[in-house]
Design a protein around this motif. Structure first.
Motif, PDB file in Angstrom:
ATOM      1  N   ARG A 187      44.615  22.010  48.205  1.00 29.03           N
ATOM      2  CA  ARG A 187      45.099  22.783  47.009  1.00 29.03           C
ATOM      3  C   ARG A 187      44.159  23.956  46.877  1.00 29.03           C
ATOM      4  O   ARG A 187      42.963  23.830  46.694  1.00 29.03           O
ATOM      5  N   PHE A 188      44.602  25.131  47.211  1.00 31.57           N
ATOM      6  CA  PHE A 188      44.172  26.327  46.919  1.00 31.57           C
ATOM      7  C   PHE A 188      44.264  26.736  45.481  1.00 31.57           C
ATOM      8  O   PHE A 188      45.354  27.126  45.045  1.00 31.57           O
ATOM      9  N   ALA A 189      43.231  26.609  44.522  1.00 27.88           N
ATOM     10  CA  ALA A 189      43.472  26.723  43.362  1.00 27.88           C
ATOM     11  C   ALA A 189      42.088  27.603  42.655  1.00 27.88           C
ATOM     12  O   ALA A 189      41.142  27.130  41.922  1.00 27.88           O
ATOM     13  N   PRO A 190      42.033  28.945  43.184  1.00 29.03           N
ATOM     14  CA  PRO A 190      40.860  29.712  42.646  1.00 29.03           C
ATOM     15  C   PRO A 190      40.932  30.026  41.237  1.00 29.03           C
ATOM     16  O   PRO A 190      42.138  30.155  40.572  1.00 29.03           O
ATOM     17  N   ARG A 191      39.913  30.188  40.471  1.00 33.66           N
ATOM     18  CA  ARG A 191      39.828  30.609  39.079  1.00 33.66           C
ATOM     19  C   ARG A 191      40.283  32.164  38.959  1.00 33.66           C
ATOM     20  O   ARG A 191      39.633  32.764  39.880  1.00 33.66           O
ATOM     21  N   ALA A 192      40.605  32.444  37.714  1.00 37.16           N
ATOM     22  CA  ALA A 192      40.923  34.011  37.416  1.00 37.16           C
ATOM     23  C   ALA A 192      39.356  34.766  37.443  1.00 37.16           C
ATOM     24  O   ALA A 192      38.545  34.164  36.770  1.00 37.16           O
ATOM     25  N   THR A 193      39.419  35.710  37.976  1.00 34.36           N
ATOM     26  CA  THR A 193      38.340  36.780  37.786  1.00 34.36           C
ATOM     27  C   THR A 193      38.991  37.997  37.227  1.00 34.36           C
ATOM     28  O   THR A 193      39.297  38.992  37.913  1.00 34.36           O
ATOM     29  N   PRO A 194      38.619  38.167  35.831  1.00 37.65           N
ATOM     30  CA  PRO A 194      39.172  39.582  35.361  1.00 37.65           C
ATOM     31  C   PRO A 194      38.649  40.831  35.718  1.00 37.65           C
ATOM     32  O   PRO A 194      37.438  40.694  36.458  1.00 37.65           O
ATOM     33  N   HIS A 195      39.187  41.707  35.555  1.00 41.40           N
ATOM     34  CA  HIS A 195      38.420  43.105  36.128  1.00 41.40           C
ATOM     35  C   HIS A 195      36.896  43.132  35.446  1.00 41.40           C
ATOM     36  O   HIS A 195      36.728  43.198  34.176  1.00 41.40           O
ATOM     37  N   PRO A 196      36.159  43.323  36.322  1.00 40.08           N
ATOM     38  CA  PRO A 196      34.634  43.437  35.678  1.00 40.08           C
ATOM     39  C   PRO A 196      34.497  44.851  35.226  1.00 40.08           C
ATOM     40  O   PRO A 196      34.756  46.046  35.358  1.00 40.08           O
ATOM     41  N   ALA A 197      33.945  44.719  33.808  1.00 41.08           N
ATOM     42  CA  ALA A 197      33.490  45.854  32.852  1.00 41.08           C
ATOM     43  C   ALA A 197      32.467  46.950  33.387  1.00 41.08           C
ATOM     44  O   ALA A 197      32.247  47.867  33.054  1.00 41.08           O
ATOM     45  N   ILE A 198      31.628  46.395  34.478  1.00 45.82           N
ATOM     46  CA  ILE A 198      30.693  47.487  34.984  1.00 45.82           C
ATOM     47  C   ILE A 198      31.140  48.375  36.138  1.00 45.82           C
ATOM     48  O   ILE A 198      30.401  49.169  36.363  1.00 45.82           O
ATOM     49  N   ALA A 232      35.504  28.682  41.856  1.00 43.22           N
ATOM     50  CA  ALA A 232      36.026  27.235  42.234  1.00 43.22           C
ATOM     51  C   ALA A 232      35.665  27.015  43.513  1.00 43.22           C
ATOM     52  O   ALA A 232      36.300  25.870  44.261  1.00 43.22           O
ATOM     53  N   GLY A 233      34.951  27.888  44.110  1.00 42.66           N
ATOM     54  CA  GLY A 233      34.229  27.324  45.580  1.00 42.66           C
ATOM     55  C   GLY A 233      34.852  27.943  46.717  1.00 42.66           C
ATOM     56  O   GLY A 233      34.631  27.738  47.818  1.00 42.66           O
ATOM     57  N   GLU A 234      36.032  28.687  46.439  1.00 49.77           N
ATOM     58  CA  GLU A 234      36.911  29.085  47.574  1.00 49.77           C
ATOM     59  C   GLU A 234      36.124  30.425  48.315  1.00 49.77           C
ATOM     60  O   GLU A 234      35.493  30.999  47.701  1.00 49.77           O
ATOM     61  N   LEU A 235      36.367  30.320  49.679  1.00 46.47           N
ATOM     62  CA  LEU A 235      36.018  31.650  50.501  1.00 46.47           C
ATOM     63  C   LEU A 235      36.282  32.683  50.014  1.00 46.47           C
ATOM     64  O   LEU A 235      37.740  32.668  49.876  1.00 46.47           O
ATOM     65  N   ARG A 236      35.666  33.915  50.001  1.00 43.40           N
ATOM     66  CA  ARG A 236      36.185  35.127  49.529  1.00 43.40           C
ATOM     67  C   ARG A 236      35.263  36.086  50.108  1.00 43.40           C
ATOM     68  O   ARG A 236      34.049  35.931  50.170  1.00 43.40           O
ATOM     69  N   PRO A 252      42.269  24.238  54.165  1.00 46.29           N
ATOM     70  CA  PRO A 252      40.809  23.537  54.270  1.00 46.29           C
ATOM     71  C   PRO A 252      39.819  24.640  54.437  1.00 46.29           C
ATOM     72  O   PRO A 252      38.672  24.272  54.130  1.00 46.29           O
ATOM     73  N   LEU A 253      40.148  25.366  55.080  1.00 46.37           N
ATOM     74  CA  LEU A 253      38.981  26.211  55.874  1.00 46.37           C
ATOM     75  C   LEU A 253      38.761  27.205  54.578  1.00 46.37           C
ATOM     76  O   LEU A 253      37.494  27.766  54.742  1.00 46.37           O
ATOM     77  N   LEU A 254      39.507  27.433  53.497  1.00 49.29           N
ATOM     78  CA  LEU A 254      38.998  28.308  52.610  1.00 49.29           C
ATOM     79  C   LEU A 254      38.502  27.472  51.294  1.00 49.29           C
ATOM     80  O   LEU A 254      37.969  28.249  50.394  1.00 49.29           O
ATOM     81  N   LEU A 255      38.637  26.217  51.388  1.00 52.22           N
ATOM     82  CA  LEU A 255      38.175  25.374  50.074  1.00 52.22           C
ATOM     83  C   LEU A 255      36.775  25.055  50.159  1.00 52.22           C
ATOM     84  O   LEU A 255      36.075  25.286  51.037  1.00 52.22           O
ATOM     85  N   PRO A 256      36.242  25.013  48.813  1.00 50.35           N
ATOM     86  CA  PRO A 256      34.753  24.387  48.678  1.00 50.35           C
ATOM     87  C   PRO A 256      34.421  23.469  49.568  1.00 50.35           C
ATOM     88  O   PRO A 256      35.141  22.215  49.958  1.00 50.35           O
ATOM     89  N   GLN A 257      32.925  23.247  49.771  1.00 54.26           N
ATOM     90  CA  GLN A 257      32.417  22.003  50.258  1.00 54.26           C
ATOM     91  C   GLN A 257      31.970  21.286  48.926  1.00 54.26           C
ATOM     92  O   GLN A 257      31.441  21.824  47.979  1.00 54.26           O
ATOM     93  N   PRO A 258      32.279  19.872  49.030  1.00 55.19           N
ATOM     94  CA  PRO A 258      32.125  19.011  47.901  1.00 55.19           C
ATOM     95  C   PRO A 258      30.695  19.014  47.548  1.00 55.19           C
ATOM     96  O   PRO A 258      30.189  18.875  46.441  1.00 55.19           O
ATOM     97  N   THR A 259      29.578  19.140  48.541  1.00 55.92           N
ATOM     98  CA  THR A 259      28.274  18.952  48.163  1.00 55.92           C
ATOM     99  C   THR A 259      27.689  20.519  47.620  1.00 55.92           C
ATOM    100  O   THR A 259      26.382  20.799  47.601  1.00 55.92           O
ATOM    101  N   ALA A 260      28.466  21.697  47.679  1.00 54.25           N
ATOM    102  CA  ALA A 260      28.070  22.717  47.499  1.00 54.25           C
ATOM    103  C   ALA A 260      27.126  22.982  46.158  1.00 54.25           C
ATOM    104  O   ALA A 260      27.691  22.325  45.150  1.00 54.25           O
ATOM    105  N   GLN A 261      26.008  23.335  46.193  1.00 53.41           N
ATOM    106  CA  GLN A 261      25.196  23.432  44.961  1.00 53.41           C
ATOM    107  C   GLN A 261      25.447  24.918  44.039  1.00 53.41           C
ATOM    108  O   GLN A 261      25.378  24.766  42.842  1.00 53.41           O
ATOM    109  N   SER A 262      25.484  25.864  44.802  1.00 60.06           N
ATOM    110  CA  SER A 262      25.921  27.155  44.169  1.00 60.06           C
ATOM    111  C   SER A 262      26.659  28.036  45.049  1.00 60.06           C
ATOM    112  O   SER A 262      26.518  27.782  46.379  1.00 60.06           O
ATOM    113  N   PRO A 263      27.439  28.830  44.596  1.00 62.15           N
ATOM    114  CA  PRO A 263      28.109  29.890  45.570  1.00 62.15           C
ATOM    115  C   PRO A 263      26.872  30.818  46.340  1.00 62.15           C
ATOM    116  O   PRO A 263      25.966  30.965  45.760  1.00 62.15           O
TER     117      PRO A 263
END
Ligand code: SAM
Length: 255
Positions: free
Chosen positions: A91-102, A221-225, A53-64
Protein backbone atom coordinates in the motif's frame (compact mmCIF):
# COMPACT_ATOMS: atom_id res chain seq x y z
CA UNK A 1 22.07 7.90 -16.49
CA UNK A 2 20.85 11.37 -17.19
CA UNK A 3 18.13 11.74 -14.61
CA UNK A 4 16.41 14.66 -16.21
CA UNK A 5 15.07 13.53 -19.56
CA UNK A 6 14.60 15.37 -22.80
CA UNK A 7 11.13 16.85 -23.08
CA UNK A 8 11.68 20.52 -23.77
CA UNK A 9 9.79 23.27 -22.01
CA UNK A 10 8.73 24.55 -25.42
CA UNK A 11 7.18 21.14 -26.12
CA UNK A 12 4.73 21.78 -23.26
CA UNK A 13 2.80 23.99 -25.63
CA UNK A 14 1.56 21.42 -28.12
CA UNK A 15 -1.60 21.42 -30.18
CA UNK A 16 -3.07 18.46 -28.31
CA UNK A 17 -6.65 18.81 -27.07
CA UNK A 18 -6.72 20.57 -23.71
CA UNK A 19 -7.29 18.31 -20.72
CA UNK A 20 -7.84 19.99 -17.35
CA UNK A 21 -5.09 18.83 -14.99
CA UNK A 22 -6.18 16.92 -11.89
CA UNK A 23 -4.79 18.98 -8.99
CA UNK A 24 -4.37 17.58 -5.45
CA UNK A 25 -4.99 21.09 -4.02
CA UNK A 26 -5.24 24.65 -5.31
CA UNK A 27 -1.88 25.37 -6.99
CA UNK A 28 0.49 28.06 -5.64
CA UNK A 29 0.82 31.44 -7.44
CA UNK A 30 2.68 31.21 -10.74
CA UNK A 31 1.67 27.60 -11.42
CA UNK A 32 1.30 26.70 -15.15
CA UNK A 33 -2.28 25.89 -16.08
CA UNK A 34 -1.47 22.72 -18.03
CA UNK A 35 0.38 20.89 -15.23
CA UNK A 36 -1.31 19.09 -12.32
CA UNK A 37 -0.25 20.37 -8.90
CA UNK A 38 0.63 17.52 -6.55
CA UNK A 39 0.91 17.41 -2.78
CA UNK A 40 1.71 13.67 -2.88
CA UNK A 41 3.72 11.59 -5.35
CA UNK A 42 1.51 9.57 -7.72
CA UNK A 43 2.20 6.10 -9.04
CA UNK A 44 2.01 6.02 -12.84
CA UNK A 45 -0.73 3.82 -14.32
CA UNK A 46 1.76 1.23 -15.58
CA UNK A 47 3.87 1.08 -12.41
CA UNK A 48 4.44 -2.66 -11.67
CA UNK A 49 2.77 -3.58 -8.33
CA UNK A 50 5.71 -5.91 -7.61
CA UNK A 51 7.97 -2.83 -7.32
CA UNK A 52 5.79 -0.96 -4.80
CA UNK A 53 7.58 -2.50 -1.76
CA UNK A 54 10.79 -0.84 -2.98
CA UNK A 55 9.19 2.55 -2.29
CA UNK A 56 7.79 1.73 1.13
CA UNK A 57 9.14 2.55 4.59
CA UNK A 58 11.27 0.21 6.61
CA UNK A 59 9.40 -0.82 9.78
CA UNK A 60 12.45 -0.18 11.94
CA UNK A 61 13.15 3.31 10.54
CA UNK A 62 13.90 5.82 13.29
CA UNK A 63 13.77 8.98 11.25
CA UNK A 64 13.70 10.02 7.61
CA UNK A 65 17.19 10.06 6.12
CA UNK A 66 18.59 11.84 3.12
CA UNK A 67 21.74 11.34 1.10
CA UNK A 68 23.25 13.67 -1.50
CA UNK A 69 23.62 12.67 -5.14
CA UNK A 70 24.36 13.93 -8.57
CA UNK A 71 21.50 13.79 -11.02
CA UNK A 72 23.62 11.64 -13.26
CA UNK A 73 24.39 9.02 -10.65
CA UNK A 74 22.61 5.78 -9.90
CA UNK A 75 20.62 5.90 -6.71
CA UNK A 76 20.85 2.18 -6.08
CA UNK A 77 23.26 2.67 -3.22
CA UNK A 78 21.01 5.15 -1.47
CA UNK A 79 18.43 2.73 -0.12
CA UNK A 80 19.83 -0.09 1.96
CA UNK A 81 18.87 -3.70 1.29
CA UNK A 82 17.54 -4.02 4.82
CA UNK A 83 15.28 -1.05 4.16
CA UNK A 84 13.88 -2.55 1.04
CA UNK A 85 13.67 -6.17 2.05
CA UNK A 86 11.77 -5.39 5.21
CA UNK A 87 8.92 -3.70 3.38
CA UNK A 88 6.10 -6.21 3.22
CA UNK A 89 3.03 -4.10 2.48
CA UNK A 90 2.03 -3.05 -1.03
CA UNK A 91 0.00 0.00 0.00
CA UNK A 92 1.59 3.19 -1.23
CA UNK A 93 0.05 5.90 0.95
CA UNK A 94 2.26 8.99 1.19
CA UNK A 95 1.08 11.92 3.33
CA UNK A 96 0.33 15.27 1.73
CA UNK A 97 3.09 17.89 1.60
CA UNK A 98 1.62 21.36 0.98
CA UNK A 99 3.51 23.96 -1.03
CA UNK A 100 6.29 25.19 1.33
CA UNK A 101 5.99 28.90 2.17
CA UNK A 102 9.78 29.30 2.05
CA UNK A 103 9.86 29.28 -1.77
CA UNK A 104 7.96 31.03 -4.56
CA UNK A 105 7.59 30.32 -8.26
CA UNK A 106 8.79 33.29 -10.34
CA UNK A 107 9.25 34.13 -14.01
CA UNK A 108 12.88 34.47 -15.13
CA UNK A 109 13.01 38.11 -16.24
CA UNK A 110 16.78 38.56 -16.59
CA UNK A 111 17.59 38.35 -20.33
CA UNK A 112 21.06 36.91 -19.68
CA UNK A 113 19.61 34.01 -17.66
CA UNK A 114 19.73 30.84 -19.82
CA UNK A 115 16.15 30.00 -18.80
CA UNK A 116 14.89 33.52 -19.64
CA UNK A 117 11.12 33.54 -20.05
CA UNK A 118 10.70 30.27 -18.15
CA UNK A 119 10.02 29.83 -14.45
CA UNK A 120 12.37 29.45 -11.50
CA UNK A 121 12.18 28.84 -7.76
CA UNK A 122 13.13 31.67 -5.36
CA UNK A 123 13.74 31.65 -1.58
CA UNK A 124 11.16 33.79 0.31
CA UNK A 125 13.34 33.79 3.42
CA UNK A 126 16.89 32.79 4.21
CA UNK A 127 17.19 29.00 3.94
CA UNK A 128 19.93 27.62 6.17
CA UNK A 129 22.52 25.17 4.93
CA UNK A 130 21.40 21.62 5.58
CA UNK A 131 17.73 22.61 5.48
CA UNK A 132 15.35 20.76 3.19
CA UNK A 133 13.95 23.23 0.66
CA UNK A 134 11.18 21.14 -0.89
CA UNK A 135 10.44 17.52 -1.78
CA UNK A 136 10.43 16.71 -5.52
CA UNK A 137 7.00 15.30 -6.34
CA UNK A 138 5.87 13.82 -9.62
CA UNK A 139 4.65 10.66 -11.33
CA UNK A 140 6.60 7.60 -10.21
CA UNK A 141 7.30 5.28 -13.12
CA UNK A 142 9.54 2.32 -13.88
CA UNK A 143 11.43 0.90 -16.82
CA UNK A 144 12.32 -2.80 -16.73
CA UNK A 145 14.95 -3.93 -19.23
CA UNK A 146 15.43 -7.67 -19.68
CA UNK A 147 18.90 -9.06 -20.23
CA UNK A 148 19.81 -8.95 -23.91
CA UNK A 149 17.38 -6.13 -24.54
CA UNK A 150 19.69 -3.36 -23.32
CA UNK A 151 20.16 -2.01 -26.82
CA UNK A 152 16.44 -1.69 -27.50
CA UNK A 153 14.82 1.58 -26.64
CA UNK A 154 12.07 0.30 -24.39
CA UNK A 155 11.83 3.30 -22.08
CA UNK A 156 8.32 4.39 -21.27
CA UNK A 157 7.66 6.99 -24.01
CA UNK A 158 5.58 9.02 -21.57
CA UNK A 159 8.77 9.88 -19.66
CA UNK A 160 11.67 9.21 -22.06
CA UNK A 161 11.71 12.77 -23.39
CA UNK A 162 10.95 14.56 -20.12
CA UNK A 163 13.15 17.38 -18.84
CA UNK A 164 11.59 16.93 -15.38
CA UNK A 165 12.45 13.27 -14.78
CA UNK A 166 14.72 12.33 -11.86
CA UNK A 167 16.12 8.88 -11.23
CA UNK A 168 14.90 7.55 -7.89
CA UNK A 169 16.21 3.98 -7.72
CA UNK A 170 18.08 1.63 -10.02
CA UNK A 171 18.53 -2.10 -9.45
CA UNK A 172 20.43 -4.60 -11.56
CA UNK A 173 18.71 -7.84 -12.57
CA UNK A 174 20.87 -9.77 -10.10
CA UNK A 175 20.14 -7.50 -7.12
CA UNK A 176 18.43 -9.53 -4.39
CA UNK A 177 16.01 -6.66 -3.79
CA UNK A 178 14.81 -6.83 -7.39
CA UNK A 179 11.61 -8.93 -7.78
CA UNK A 180 11.63 -8.71 -11.59
CA UNK A 181 13.83 -10.51 -14.17
CA UNK A 182 15.50 -7.42 -15.59
CA UNK A 183 17.27 -4.18 -14.77
CA UNK A 184 14.85 -1.86 -12.95
CA UNK A 185 15.00 1.91 -13.18
CA UNK A 186 12.46 3.88 -11.14
CA UNK A 187 12.04 7.59 -11.83
CA UNK A 188 9.92 10.52 -10.71
CA UNK A 189 8.69 12.72 -13.53
CA UNK A 190 7.19 16.15 -12.87
CA UNK A 191 6.57 17.08 -16.53
CA UNK A 192 2.79 16.61 -16.41
CA UNK A 193 2.23 16.62 -12.64
CA UNK A 194 4.41 17.79 -9.79
CA UNK A 195 5.07 20.47 -7.20
CA UNK A 196 7.16 23.65 -7.23
CA UNK A 197 10.40 21.64 -7.10
CA UNK A 198 9.95 21.13 -10.85
CA UNK A 199 11.02 24.76 -11.34
CA UNK A 200 14.51 24.34 -9.88
CA UNK A 201 16.99 25.38 -12.57
CA UNK A 202 20.61 24.35 -13.09
CA UNK A 203 23.28 26.80 -11.84
CA UNK A 204 25.22 26.86 -15.14
CA UNK A 205 25.09 30.30 -16.71
CA UNK A 206 23.36 31.71 -13.61
CA UNK A 207 25.79 31.44 -10.68
CA UNK A 208 29.30 30.17 -10.02
CA UNK A 209 28.03 27.15 -8.10
CA UNK A 210 24.80 25.49 -6.97
CA UNK A 211 23.26 26.46 -3.64
CA UNK A 212 21.13 23.31 -3.40
CA UNK A 213 21.22 19.66 -4.41
CA UNK A 214 18.89 16.75 -5.08
CA UNK A 215 18.95 14.01 -2.47
CA UNK A 216 17.13 10.76 -1.94
CA UNK A 217 15.03 10.97 1.20
CA UNK A 218 11.87 9.67 2.79
CA UNK A 219 8.52 11.36 3.21
CA UNK A 220 6.56 11.55 6.44
CA UNK A 221 4.98 8.18 5.75
CA UNK A 222 8.45 6.76 5.06
CA UNK A 223 8.11 6.53 1.28
CA UNK A 224 11.22 6.87 -0.87
CA UNK A 225 11.33 10.23 -2.60
CA UNK A 226 13.57 12.90 -4.05
CA UNK A 227 14.17 16.15 -2.19
CA UNK A 228 15.96 19.47 -2.70
CA UNK A 229 18.34 20.48 0.11
CA UNK A 230 20.27 23.72 0.75
CA UNK A 231 24.06 23.42 0.43
CA UNK A 232 26.88 25.03 2.41
CA UNK A 233 26.29 28.76 2.81
CA UNK A 234 22.54 28.39 2.59
CA UNK A 235 20.27 30.34 0.24
CA UNK A 236 19.73 34.07 0.81
CA UNK A 237 16.23 35.54 0.78
CA UNK A 238 15.36 36.45 -2.81
CA UNK A 239 17.99 34.17 -4.35
CA UNK A 240 17.11 31.58 -6.95
CA UNK A 241 17.37 27.96 -5.79
CA UNK A 242 19.94 26.37 -8.13
CA UNK A 243 21.14 22.78 -8.34
CA UNK A 244 23.50 20.93 -10.66
CA UNK A 245 21.65 18.64 -13.03
CA UNK A 246 24.93 16.77 -13.46
CA UNK A 247 27.30 16.40 -16.37
CA UNK A 248 25.33 13.42 -17.68
CA UNK A 249 22.23 15.54 -18.21
CA UNK A 250 24.08 18.21 -20.15
CA UNK A 251 26.15 15.61 -22.03
CA UNK A 252 22.99 13.90 -23.25
CA UNK A 253 21.75 17.23 -24.62
CA UNK A 254 24.94 17.99 -26.51
CA UNK A 255 24.77 14.72 -28.54
C1 SAM B 1 13.38 20.94 -14.61
S1 SAM B 1 13.11 22.24 -15.76
C2 SAM B 1 13.43 23.68 -14.80
C3 SAM B 1 12.26 24.62 -14.77
C4 SAM B 1 12.01 25.35 -16.05
N1 SAM B 1 12.82 26.57 -16.09
C5 SAM B 1 10.54 25.71 -16.19
O1 SAM B 1 10.17 26.89 -16.24
O2 SAM B 1 9.72 24.79 -16.25
C6 SAM B 1 14.51 22.03 -16.79
C7 SAM B 1 14.54 22.98 -17.94
O3 SAM B 1 14.85 24.29 -17.51
C8 SAM B 1 15.77 24.90 -18.39
N2 SAM B 1 17.01 25.18 -17.67
C9 SAM B 1 17.20 25.04 -16.35
N3 SAM B 1 18.43 25.44 -15.99
C10 SAM B 1 19.05 25.83 -17.10
C11 SAM B 1 20.35 26.35 -17.38
N4 SAM B 1 21.27 26.55 -16.45
N5 SAM B 1 20.65 26.63 -18.66
C12 SAM B 1 19.75 26.45 -19.64
N6 SAM B 1 18.51 25.97 -19.45
C13 SAM B 1 18.15 25.66 -18.19
C14 SAM B 1 15.95 23.98 -19.56
O4 SAM B 1 15.01 24.35 -20.55
C15 SAM B 1 15.60 22.64 -18.98
O5 SAM B 1 15.11 21.78 -19.95
Amino acid sequence: MACLGRRSVAADAEDAPRVEPRHDAPPPPGWPEDVAFLTRPRLGPAFPPALIPLLLPQPTAQSPTSSPLSLSSSLSSSASSSTLLSASSTRFAPRATPHPAIVAIKRVTTPSHPAYGQRCLVARRRIAQGEMVIPYLGIIHADVVSEGEEEKSNKDPAHAESDYDLSLLRLSASDIRNPLPGHVSIGVDAAQAGNAARFVNDYRGVASKPNAEFRVGRGEAGELRMEVWALKGGIAKGDEVLVSYGKGWWGARRQ
